[in-house]
Design a protein around this motif. Structure first.
Motif, mmCIF file in Angstrom:
data_model
loop_
_atom_site.group_PDB
_atom_site.id
_atom_site.type_symbol
_atom_site.label_atom_id
_atom_site.label_comp_id
_atom_site.label_asym_id
_atom_site.label_seq_id
_atom_site.Cartn_x
_atom_site.Cartn_y
_atom_site.Cartn_z
ATOM 1 N N UNK A 33 0.826 -1.206 0.000
ATOM 2 C CA UNK A 33 0.000 0.000 0.000
ATOM 3 C C UNK A 33 0.866 1.264 0.000
ATOM 4 N N UNK A 34 1.930 1.228 0.809
ATOM 5 C CA UNK A 34 2.841 2.377 0.854
ATOM 6 C C UNK A 34 3.516 2.558 -0.503
ATOM 7 N N UNK A 35 3.902 1.451 -1.140
ATOM 8 C CA UNK A 35 4.538 1.513 -2.457
ATOM 9 C C UNK A 35 3.607 2.146 -3.492
ATOM 10 N N UNK A 36 2.348 1.725 -3.464
ATOM 11 C CA UNK A 36 1.390 2.186 -4.478
ATOM 12 C C UNK A 36 0.987 3.639 -4.244
ATOM 13 N N UNK A 37 0.553 3.952 -3.015
ATOM 14 C CA UNK A 37 0.012 5.283 -2.749
ATOM 15 C C UNK A 37 1.072 6.283 -2.283
ATOM 16 N N UNK A 38 2.135 5.772 -1.646
ATOM 17 C CA UNK A 38 3.170 6.680 -1.172
ATOM 18 C C UNK A 38 4.213 7.010 -2.227
ATOM 19 N N UNK A 319 1.724 -11.753 0.562
ATOM 20 C CA UNK A 319 2.045 -10.362 0.857
ATOM 21 C C UNK A 319 3.489 -9.986 0.619
ATOM 22 N N UNK A 320 4.409 -10.795 1.151
ATOM 23 C CA UNK A 320 5.816 -10.388 1.106
ATOM 24 C C UNK A 320 6.391 -10.469 -0.306
ATOM 25 N N UNK A 321 5.997 -11.483 -1.086
ATOM 26 C CA UNK A 321 6.512 -11.583 -2.455
ATOM 27 C C UNK A 321 5.908 -10.505 -3.344
ATOM 28 N N UNK A 322 4.642 -10.207 -3.160
ATOM 29 C CA UNK A 322 4.006 -9.165 -3.977
ATOM 30 C C UNK A 322 4.664 -7.816 -3.695
ATOM 31 N N UNK A 323 4.913 -7.528 -2.428
ATOM 32 C CA UNK A 323 5.588 -6.277 -2.088
ATOM 33 C C UNK A 323 7.005 -6.247 -2.662
#
Length: 450
Positions: A33-38, A319-323
């Motif tokens: 989420x931080x990657x996408x929106x931040x 979660x961890x691989x997608x991030x």
């Protein structure tokens, strides 16, 4: 900006690892989420194939457990260990390796470790030796198992290179076994004998402790569940089928000649059924056959402890691989420019990167899925990546993985432990020796066999 993004990834991994269970997965999603929106990064594709294979394989293992097949295998293993007690330092790790190789999940080792500890204690052989190498053997077996999520992740990465499951197993099985034997030799006389260990002798002064030490009930004569043998046979046939189809892809169905054919998730553009999908089909079909013919039920399967492990592992990988893959895909050019020259000059450095990431992710599958594509992009040969595949077994470095912690709990003598400085624990040196030897052996084998 890339360093700030990397910091977010590492913080999420660190916090998630401390949470354990589904912690890595949920913290990975927070990081995403931080990657996408931040940072405005475009999300990469989620690791659906690896997740579904985890669910399929571990569900089949849970069916084996629910039908009594797991207890049947543990009973046989216990008989072997108790009939050769003086060889527990060799047989314990080897049997654990065989169990995990067969089932594709390290969680199966929980069933055999109490027996290893019991046999060691009753024969006054320092349990730390067999217990530490049994944990390391379980990790090594994951990278050599045809039905593990790690092998499936590696298979998906190498899908376009012409190398398949047989090539992975042909190198990984002997390499990890060589590493395992090196580790066993390393611990053979490691530490003081129990009769000379001051902590154990101090504990033996407590009559209750001494009595409890000999008080374990022998379950060798326990009656087998009605469907135990059938479930083992069905699961074994499923594993054999995965190996056959993975080794001889020409046996897989080909739909390319059909006029109504459309490529998709399960079928390649050439019309071939993809091996990851075949693994899912075979293992879930095996689950159904165990339920039908091995005297168990769907309800018992979902209540088995391994089934909950499947859910935890799936969410963690999700979660961890997608991030991680989102971070790498969006910064690929910068990463390639930074690491390309180093990896080109020192290819072995990529093995160190795999090891370090696996220390943080606590998952061979997640590590392989996150970093192996980068290795291909940096110009490392596919065969070389197979050779260094055992480097993804860095779980033991930071003592927080469940199998490691359970091994400590099962050893009632206190010889298997986490040291005063945390990293000076019972698994550190055996794990490093085993991993280094396995990687070196893998590199030598891939140069000869592939």
């Amino acid at each position: 900006m890339i360093f700030l993004q990397l910091a977010v990834v590492l913080v999420c991994i660190f916090i998630g690892a401390r949470m354990s269970g589904i912690g890595l997965g949920v913290m990975g999603m927070i990081g995403l989420l931080v990657m996408i929106f931040g940072f405005g990064l475009v999300p990469s594709d989620p690791p659906l194939e690896v997740m579904l294979i985890i669910m399929s394989v571990v569900t089949a293992a849970a069916a084996l457990q629910a039908a009594g097949g797991m207890d049947y295998l543990v009973k046989i293993a216990g008989q072997i260990l108790r009939s050769n007690p003086r060889q527990i330092t060799i047989l314990g790790p080897l049997i654990t390796y065989a169990f995990v190789l067969f089932a594709g999940t390290a969680h199966i080792s929980y069933s055999i470790m109490p027996i290893i500890a019991e046999v060691s204690i009753k024969n006054r052989i320092r349990p730390e030796r067999a217990m530490s190498m049994s944990v390391i053997g379980a990790y090594m077996a994951i990278t050599a198992s045809p039905v593990s999520a790690a092998a499936a992740a590696m298979l998906t990465v190498l899908a376009a290179t012409g190398l398949g499951l047989f090539d992975i197993l042909m190198v990984a099985i002997p390499a990890t076994l060589i590493g395992l034997f090196a580790g066993i030799l390393f611990v053979w006389k490691r530490g003081k004998e129990l009769s000379e260990d001051p902590e154990f002798l101090e504990r033996m002064k407590d009559p209750a402790f001494a009595k409890n030490l000999e008080g374990k009930k022998d379950a060798a004569d326990a009656e087998d569940a009605p469907g135990a043998v059938k479930s083992v046979v069905i699961f074994s046939l499923a594993v054999a089928s995965v190996v056959i189809f993975g080794s001889f892809p020409q046996f897989l169905p080909d739909f390319g000649n059909r006029p109504d054919f459309n490529p998709g998730f399960a079928v390649s553009e050439a019309g071939h059924l993809l091996m990851p999908s075949m693994i899912m089909i075979i293992m879930l079909a095996a689950t159904g056959l165990i339920i039908l013919f091995a005297n168990t039920s769907a309800g018992k399967v979902t209540k088995a402890s391994l089934f909950s492990s499947a859910g935890q592992a799936t969410i963690a990988v999700f979660g961890v691989v997608w991030m991680s893959s989102t971070f790498m895909d969006n910064n690929f050019e910068a990463i390639q420019n930074t690491l390309g020259e180093l990896v080109a000059s020192f290819p072995w450095s990529f093995a160190i990167a795999l090891f370090v990431l696996s220390m943080l992710l606590y998952s061979q599958a997640s590590t392989a899925k996150a970093l192996m594509p980068l290795g291909l992009a940096l110009g490392l040969p596919p065969a070389y990546l197979i050779g260094i595949f055992p480097a993804v077994n860095g779980h033991f470095f930071i003592p927080g993985y469940p199998t490691l912690l359970m091994a400590i709990e099962f050893d009632r003598t206190g010889t298997t432990r986490i040291g005063k400085y945390v990293l000076n624990h019972s698994f550190m040196l055996p794990g490093l020796v085993t991993t280094i030897v396995a990687v070196v052996a893998g590199l030598l084998l891939q140069s000869v066999l592939l």
